[in-house]
Scaffold this active site. Sequence first.
Site, PDB file in Angstrom:
ATOM      1  N   HIS A   1      -7.276   0.251   6.251  1.00 42.91           N
ATOM      2  CA  HIS A   1      -6.942  -1.161   6.456  1.00 42.91           C
ATOM      3  C   HIS A   1      -7.026  -1.561   7.930  1.00 42.91           C
ATOM      4  O   HIS A   1      -7.446  -2.695   8.242  1.00 42.91           O
ATOM      5  CB  HIS A   1      -5.544  -1.457   5.904  1.00 42.91           C
ATOM      6  CG  HIS A   1      -5.490  -1.483   4.402  1.00 42.91           C
ATOM      7  ND1 HIS A   1      -6.129  -2.462   3.662  1.00 42.91           N
ATOM      8  CD2 HIS A   1      -4.897  -0.649   3.508  1.00 42.91           C
ATOM      9  CE1 HIS A   1      -5.924  -2.230   2.377  1.00 42.91           C
ATOM     10  NE2 HIS A   1      -5.189  -1.145   2.252  1.00 42.91           N
TER      11      HIS A   1
ATOM     12  N   SER B   1       0.812  -1.215   0.000  1.00 39.35           N
ATOM     13  CA  SER B   1       0.000   0.000   0.000  1.00 39.35           C
ATOM     14  C   SER B   1       0.846   1.266   0.000  1.00 39.35           C
ATOM     15  O   SER B   1       1.940   1.309   0.572  1.00 39.35           O
ATOM     16  CB  SER B   1      -0.900   0.022   1.239  1.00 39.35           C
ATOM     17  OG  SER B   1      -1.783  -1.074   1.239  1.00 39.35           O
TER      18      SER B   1
END
Length: 557
Positions: A490, A372
């Site tokens: 997340h 990410s």
Amino acid sequence: MCKKAWSILMRARMKPNDRTNLSLSPIPLALGLCFLLICGSFDSMNTQQNATSQTQQQSSRQNGSPGEGNALPNDSGNSEREFKRVRSSMHSAISMNKTEVLDDVLNNFSEGYFSLSHENRRKLLLVLAREYDLNRSQVRDLIKQYLGLEPPADKTQVSGSEDEGLFSPFYRIERNLRHALQPVYEVLFERLNTHPGGLRILSILREDILTILAEENIASLRALDSYLKEKFVTWLSPAALELHQITWDDPASLLEKIVAYEAVHPISNLLDLKRRLGVGRRCFGYLHPAIPGEPLIFIEVALLKDVAQTIQEVLWDSPPIPESEATCALFYSISSTQPGLAGINLGKFLIKRVVTQVKREMPHISTFATLSPIPGFMSWLLSKLAASQTPLAEGGNLSQSQAEESSSTFYENILEPEEEESLMSLSKDIASGKNGMDLMFNLLTSTSSKWIHSPEIRSALKAPLMRLCARYLLKEKKRGKALDSVANFHLQNGAMVERINWMADRSEKGLSQSGGIMVNYVYRLDHIEEYAHSYFSNGEIHASSDLHRYVDEADTA
């Protein structure tokens, strides 16, 4: 195959690739023309160009861009008449009870709304928010009536039907109060939601609301947005969404949406797109029957032997490993296609569905992780470094206006002694600054980004950047939650922070947002709910021992 490739080329607005590290190059126009000659599809090119033109014109109308939707100054009279016509159709859509003509009224409102200029859309939305709000006089009267009631002294002693009748006034007023607290514009929302194409219209309507609110804070419009957002959360429950695996065999109209809406790692050409949908890769999207052929959100997955440390090995390493050898499903991009659905966490449900789907199809996959971006890191870091350059850092006094500009970040020496020494030991020909923070700021804000090309500078910057990135992810918070937006996403979904990776994304975007660093979040299937609950309840961030070591050593230094 030929027609599909050309269709995607013509329909999608391909984003330019990063020439610094991509091994593939965009398909040039000459090659595209040769492609057409081989396929014998000049006719289809003309047809596609016409379709593209129509699509762009329709998009311009829907988004209020120059054209039919934006009235020129000398068309102010027509613009005002159009506004009144749409306002009238909106009123009819709310107040009408004749179901046999309601669809026509909703169609008239939808088409009329798309024709309005940005300013007229703003006027109409303010009318909707203010004139079709709830009846506060009625709410106040009901509350007064409710407060005037005296409940039985001991409710536990109420047992028979006669005694229960004592509560009838309460039940009646509570029912009336619930009804009175529903704004009138709810009728328009509900009717559009059940109308063909209405969900897309509502999404565009909310996109306009968010645009206006970004420019000015209007309380009535914010209340309207909050109510519509709650409606979307209900309408877009996981039960109403279809999980679809997107492949090269899907229609070109769907694939061009993937190209156009990819927000994390732009798709550079057809070979890139085909590879992301091919062997060793997966792409899943959430579709809704009210918006056919267009995913509301989609996620891209790489099947790997190990958790990837750089985006280059995900996007450009070739060939991919046999899928039977993969042990890791790596989520490397997740993109929303509807700005009007901002703030609605469809990604949470999508990730969980994809994990279940991949695990069912490939039981040998044991690790589910991400690679990410860290979009807020450099902004946070540069604000810290910039504080060292203010007069306050030198013991001076700031004016009130200067203080307001600098108040978000106070001076703090964020470098360790050995990091300062390493930076100051760099040759003056390479970098300069009165101290380590000043020098670091100058290097990172240089328009030439020369630090990325110098092994000596990269070596001096690696230790402080990695340590400060770990601090940013684990310690820096806003309202008790992670400051970084992707981290917050997340973590609230139940992931943990596993590893940060040096020089993982050398694209211009990766360098400007996170200094080239990327992070692996891991979804441990046995702990997803536990981690999500602890993060939601008290902001606890679960991370690997390696990540904690970065910040723990700094705390004890």
